[in-house]
Design an enzyme around this catalytic site. Structure first.
Site, PDB file in Angstrom:
ATOM      1  N   ASP A  95       0.794  -1.232   0.000  1.00 19.88           N
ATOM      2  CA  ASP A  95       0.000   0.000   0.000  1.00 19.88           C
ATOM      3  C   ASP A  95       0.827   1.284   0.000  1.00 19.88           C
ATOM      4  OD1 ASP A  95       1.032  -0.079   2.547  1.00 19.88           O
ATOM      5  OD2 ASP A  95      -0.880   0.028   3.595  1.00 19.88           O
ATOM      6  N   HIS A  96       2.122   1.191   0.285  1.00 24.84           N
ATOM      7  CA  HIS A  96       2.933   2.400   0.450  1.00 24.84           C
ATOM      8  C   HIS A  96       3.639   2.862  -0.824  1.00 24.84           C
ATOM      9  CE1 HIS A  96       2.252   2.293   4.712  1.00 24.84           C
ATOM     10  NE2 HIS A  96       3.199   3.165   4.979  1.00 24.84           N
ATOM     11  N   ASP A 160       3.893  -0.949  11.393  1.00 26.90           N
ATOM     12  CA  ASP A 160       3.404   0.375  11.038  1.00 26.90           C
ATOM     13  C   ASP A 160       2.779   0.953  12.289  1.00 26.90           C
ATOM     14  OD1 ASP A 160       2.503   2.046   8.297  1.00 26.90           O
ATOM     15  OD2 ASP A 160       1.262   2.400  10.057  1.00 26.90           O
ATOM     16  N   ARG A 448      -1.659  12.514  10.320  1.00 24.44           N
ATOM     17  CA  ARG A 448      -0.371  13.116  10.667  1.00 24.44           C
ATOM     18  C   ARG A 448      -0.114  14.290   9.733  1.00 24.44           C
ATOM     19  NH1 ARG A 448       3.510   8.287  11.469  1.00 24.44           N
ATOM     20  NH2 ARG A 448       2.359   8.052  13.413  1.00 24.44           N
ATOM     21  N   SER A 643       6.184   7.579  12.848  1.00 26.39           N
ATOM     22  CA  SER A 643       6.137   6.263  12.215  1.00 26.39           C
ATOM     23  C   SER A 643       6.930   5.214  12.980  1.00 26.39           C
ATOM     24  CB  SER A 643       6.692   6.383  10.791  1.00 26.39           C
ATOM     25  OG  SER A 643       6.984   5.129  10.249  1.00 26.39           O
ATOM     26  N   ARG A 645       8.901   3.219  11.467  1.00 27.38           N
ATOM     27  CA  ARG A 645       9.962   2.808  10.545  1.00 27.38           C
ATOM     28  C   ARG A 645      11.294   2.569  11.256  1.00 27.38           C
ATOM     29  NH1 ARG A 645       9.559   8.495   7.462  1.00 27.38           N
ATOM     30  NH2 ARG A 645       7.428   7.779   7.657  1.00 27.38           N
TER      31      ARG A 645
END
Length: 756
Positions: A95-96, A160, A448, A643, A645
Site C-alpha cells: 500500500d505504500h 506500522d 499526521r 512512524s 519505521r
C-alpha cells in the site's frame, strides 16, 4: 472474509480461564486491557502483578501484519532467522509504494512498473515462508486488517505505527519495528514494557457535523503528541457503545499521534454487526460466547479512577467538529473558533487541496457521509473550489461505494479518486503545483501533518479534520468557512447552505468485490527461491551488525545536535525515499537530513570535525565511518515520534553512529534502536543538553559496567580541551543488554536458532 478460524477458536477457548486467573492474581476487577495482555503472556502467570510503566513483559501475539515499505527490511531480517515458515499467521500488504498523481488506474499501473522488483520480492518471500500476500491495489493495510483479520480480545503487532487501528474491533494491536515482527514470526516472545492505562469515558451521542474523528482530535488536544506515551487508552461508556466499529477504528488509529502504545474498545453490538457485515459471522458467534470477558469489568467502568492511571471524560453530545494543525496533530481547534484562528495566525485562508480517505478515515461510513455532502452540493449547484481527492481504504470498500453511487457523487463536484493506497498521507504524492515552496494550506482526513509530510514543502500548512468537514472546506475553498453556520454562493449566484452529513455504518446491500487482492502462500515453500540481484538499487541482502567489543565508547564525534521536534520523518524521510526501503545503504543517504541543527538552525548541514567544513549529515557520517570513528546523535523531547519505521534506527547503526542521547524517546523508536544494537540514552538532567558543544568529542567511560538500572557516565571533551562529566540514564533490561552485546536482537535470534 474469515481467516485463521482455528487460531481464533484456540484463543477464545482459553481466554476465560486466563482472565479468571488474572482476576485472582490482581485480586480486583479488571480493565479490558489487562484481560487481553495477561491472556497473551508468553509463559505462565507471574507470582505478582506487573508494575505499570516499569515491568518488562514477554507476550505471545496472535498475528503479525506488515506493509510493503517496512516489510522489505523485516523480511530481509527474517530470512536470516533460520526458519522455514512463520510461527504465527502473518500478512504483507502493498500500500505504500503507489504514487498518487493521475488517478487510481494510471497510478496503480505506474507503481506496478516502477516497483515491480520490490513487489515480486515480497510476493516470493511471502510465498516461501507461509505469509499471506495482499497485492498492490488491494487496499491500505489497516483497513484490510480491520475487514479481514482483527478480532475482539486478540493481540497483534504490525510494522506500522497505525496498526493500532485494529483496536476498533477490541484488539490490542501495537505498532512495532521490523525486528520485533521477526521475533514473533520466528516463534520468540515479544517484549513490551507493561503499559500504563488511560481511561476515556464517552457519554452522550454524536450528531450533526460531528464524527468519531472529532473524538480523537479532541483527545489529541488534551494529551498532546507525547501525553499517551507508554500508555494504552481504553474507551468506554454509553457514548462508546453508539460508535460504529470503523468509527472506533478511526479513534484508535490516530492514538498513534499522542504516542499511545495502542487504544481499544470493549466488545459490543456494533462490533458484532461489523464482523457479520464483513463475512465473519462465525467469529462473531465465538466472541458472543465469551463476550463478558471481552470488555472491562462493570466495577471498573463504574469507578474508573480506581483502576486507570488517568481518566478523561468527553460528552459526545457537546463535542464540536475539530480541525487540528498546522504542523502538528495535537493543535486542536473547535470549528466555531477555527476561522478566528486562521485570521489571527495569518495562516493561508485559501484552501488549495482537500484530501479524504487514508487508513484513518476510508471506511464505508466515512465515504458515505462525505458523499452525502458532495451529493447535496451537486444538487445545490456547487462544485469544489479546491482540488479534491478521495482515497478508498480497500478494494472491497472501493468496489462497494462505486456500486452504491458514492464515487459518482464525488465526480460530479470535481473529485478525483486515487488508488487504494496510502498516497498523499505518507508523501507519496506528485502534487499539482506551479510553485512547490510557496505558503499554502491543505486539509486532510489523514492522521499526521508534520511539516513536509504530505508534499515535501515546509510551507504547506496541513490541517486534519473529518472527511465530511474536509469535503465541505473543499467545496468552499476557504478555511474561514463554517458549514454549520455559513452559506455559499452557487453557480446561479444564489446563497445556499449545506445540510448535515448523513451516512451508514454498513452497506444495506452488503459488501461486494470481484478481486479483493489476496494471494495465499504455498503449502510448502521449501523449493521457492528468493532472488535479490546484487546490482539492485532497491534491494540489498543484509550483513549482520558487529557485536560489541566489550570496550568503553571513546572518541565519539558529535554528528548532530537536533533542535526541537525530530520525528522519524526527520530521521529517515519517506516520500521519494520509500523506493530504497529494501536497500539499507542507499536509504542511509537520507539519515537525519530533515533534522534541524541546533548550532545553525539549518537542515542537512552539520560541521565535519575532520575537515571543519559544513556538509550533509550522511556525507559527514560516512567520512567518520571510513576513518573508523564512532559518533553520537543528540536530540530533544519525544525523539523519534511518528512512524514505526526501523530504518530510522538501522541507518545510523549502519553508518557507524554508536549512541543516541536525548531528553526523551518515543516508545517505538527507542525499542528499534535497542533491537539494532544501538545505545539509546537519556539525559539524567535535561539541562545538560545545553552543555553539548558543536566540536565535542564524547566518551562513555563506564560502558564496561553496563547493567540494568545503572546510569552511565559521559565525558564531554570540548574543543578548548576542557572537560565536563554528564550522567545519562537508560532503560535496558538484562535481555536488551544481551541484544547490545550480540550486536542486535537478530544476531541473538540466529544464535538461539543455531543452538536448537
Amino acid at each position: 472474509m474469515a481467516f485463521d478460524i482455528d487460531m481464533i477458536r484456540k484463543v477464545y477457548a482459553g481466554f476465560g480461564e486466563k482472565v479468571d486467573k488474572t482476576r485472582k492474581l490482581l485480586n480486583r476487577p479488571l480493565t479490558l486491557t489487562e484481560k487481553i495482555l495477561y491472556a497473551h503472556l508468553s509463559g505462565e502467570l507471574p507470582d505478582k502483578a506487573y508494575e505499570r510503566g516499569k515491568s518488562y513483559v514477554d507476550f505471545a501475539p496472535d498475528r503479525v501484519a506488515m506493509q510493503d515499505a517496512t516489510a522489505q527490511m523485516a523480511l530481509l531480517q527474517f530470512m536470516q532467522a533460520g526458519r522455514s515458515k512463520v510461527a504465527v499467521p502473518s500478512t504483507v500488504h502493498c500500500d505504500h509504494l503507489i504514487l498518487a498523481k493521475d488517478g487510481a488506474a494510471a497510478d496503480l499501473k505506474s507503481a506496478l512498473n516502477t516497483s515491480k522488483e520490490v513487489f515480486d520480492f515480497l510476493a516470493s518471500v511471502s510465498n516461501k515462508y507461509g505469509i499471506g500476500f495482499w497485492k498492490p491495489g488491494a487496499g491500505i493495510i489497516h483497513q484490510v486488517v480491520l475487514e479481514n483479520y482483527a478480532f475482539p480480545g486478540g493481540m497483534m503487532i504490525g510494522t506500522d505505527s497505525h496498526t493500532v487501528n485494529a483496536g476498533g474491533l477490541g484488539m490490542i494491536a501495537i505498532g512495532v519495528g521490523g525486528a520485533d515482527a521477526v521475533d514473533v514470526m520466528a516463534g520468540m516472545p515479544w517484549e513490551l514494557k507493561f503499559p500504563k492505562l488511560i481511561g476515556v469515558k464517552l457519554t452522550g451521542r454524536l450528531s450533526g457535523w460531528t464524527s468519531a474523528k472529532d473524538v480523537i482530535l479532541k483527545v489529541a488536544g488534551i494529551l498532546t503528541v507525547k501525553g499517551g506515551t507508554g500508555a494504552i487508552l481504553e474507551y468506554f461508556g454509553d457514548g462508546a457503545l453508539s460508535l460504529s466499529a470503523t468509527g472506533k477504528g478511526t479513534i484508535c488509529n490516530m492514538g498513534a499521534e499522542i504516542g499511545a502504545t495502542t487504544s481499544t474498545f470493549g466488545y459490543d453490538q456494533k462490533m458484532t454487526e461489523y464482523l457479520i457485515g464483513t463475512g465473519r459471522e462465525e467469529i462473531a458467534k465465538m466472541a458472543d460466547a465469551v463476550s463478558h470477558h471481552l470488555t472491562g469489568d462493570p466495577e471498573v467502568y463504574a469507578n474508573p479512577e480506581k483502576y486507570f492511571d488517568q481518566v478523561i471524560e468527553i460528552n459526545l453530545s457537546e463535542l464540536e467538529p475539530h480541525i487540528n494543525g498546522p504542523f502538528t496533530p495535537d493543535r486542536a481547534t473547535p470549528l466555531s473558533k477555527f476561522a478566528e484562528e486562521v485570521k489571527k495566525n495569518n495562516w493561508p485562508s485559501q484552501l488549495e487541496v482537500g484530501l479524504i480517505g487514508s487508513c484513518t478515515n476510508s471506511s464505508y461510513e466515512d465515504i458515505s457521509r462525505a458523499a452525502s455532502v458532495a451529493r447535496q452540493a451537486s444538487e445545490k449547484r456547487l462544485k469544489v473550489k479546491s482540488e479534491f481527492t478521495i482515497t478508498p481504504g480497500s478494494e472491497q470498500v472501493r468496489y462497494t461505494v462505486e456500486r452504491d453511487g458514492f464515487l459518482d457523487d464525488f465526480y460530479k463536484i470535481g473529485g478525483v479518486v486515487l488508488a487504494n493506497a496510502c498516497g498523499p498521507c505518507i508523501g507519496q504524492w506528485a502534487r499539482h503545483t506551479n510553485d512547490p515552496t510557496r505558503r499554502n494550506s491543505i486539509i486532510t482526513s489523514f492522521n499526521r501533518n508534520f511539516a513536509k509530510r504530505n508534499d515535501g514543502n515546509p510551507n504547506t500548512h496541513a490541517f486534519v479534520a473529518s472527511p465530511e468537514i474536509v469535503t465541505a472546506f473543499a467545496i468552499a475553498g476557504d478555511l474561514t468557512f463554517n458549514p454549520v453556520t455559513d452559506t455559499l454562493i452557487n453557480e446561479d449566484g444564489v446563497a445556499v447552505k449545506l445540510d448535515e452529513p448523513k451516512g451508514l455504518d454498513l452497506p444495506p446491500r452488503g459488501f461486494a468485490v470481484e478481486d479483493a487482492g489476496y494471494v495465499a502462500p504455498a503449502e510448502d515453500g521449501s523449493k521457492i527461491e528468493v532472488k535479490v540481484d546484487p546490482k539492485s538499487d532497491r534491494l540489498q541482502l543484509l550483513e549482520p551488525f558487529a557485536p560489541w567489543d566489550g570496550e568503553n565508547f571513546m572518541g565519539l564525534k558529535l554528528l548532530i545536535k537536533a533542535k526541537g521536534k525530530c520525528t522519524t520523518d526527520h530521521i529517515s524521510m519517506a516520500g521519494p525515499w520509500l523506493k530504497y526501503r529494501g536497500h539499507l545503504d542507499n536509504i542511509s543517504n537520507n539519515l537525519l537530513t530533515g533534522a534541524v541543527n541546533y548550532f545553525n538552525d539549518a537542515t542537512d548541514k552539520v560541521k565535519n570535525q575532520l575537515t571543519g567544513k559544513y556538509e550533509s549529515v550522511p556525507v559527514v557520517q560516512r567520512q567518520y565511518k571510513a576513518a573508523g570513528i564512532g559518533s553520537i546523535v543528540v536530540g530533544d523531547h519525544n525523539y523519534g515520534e511518528g512512524s514505526s519505521r526501523e530504518h530510522a534506527a538501522m541507518e545510523p547503526r549502519h553508518l557507524g553512529v554508536r549512541v543516541v542521547l536525548v531528553k526523551s524517546f518515543a516508545r517505538i523508536h527507542e525499542t528499534n534502536l535497542k533491537k539494532q544494537g544501538m545505545l539509546a540514552l537519556t539525559f539524567a538532567n535535561e539541562a545538560d543538553y545545553d552543555k553539548i558543544q558543536e566540536d565535542d568529542t564524547i566518551n562513555i567511560v563506564d560502558l564496561k559496567d553496563f547493567a540494568p538500572e545503572k546510569p552511565l557516565t559521559m565525558e564531554l571533551v570540548h574543543a578548548d580541551g576542557s572537560k565536563e562529566t554528564v550522567k545519562v540514564n537508560h532503560t535496558y533490561n538484562k535481555q536488551q543488554i544481551e541484544w547490545f552485546r550480540a550486536g542486535s536482537a537478530l544476531n541473538l535470534i540466529k544464535l538461539q536458532q543455531q543452538n536448537k
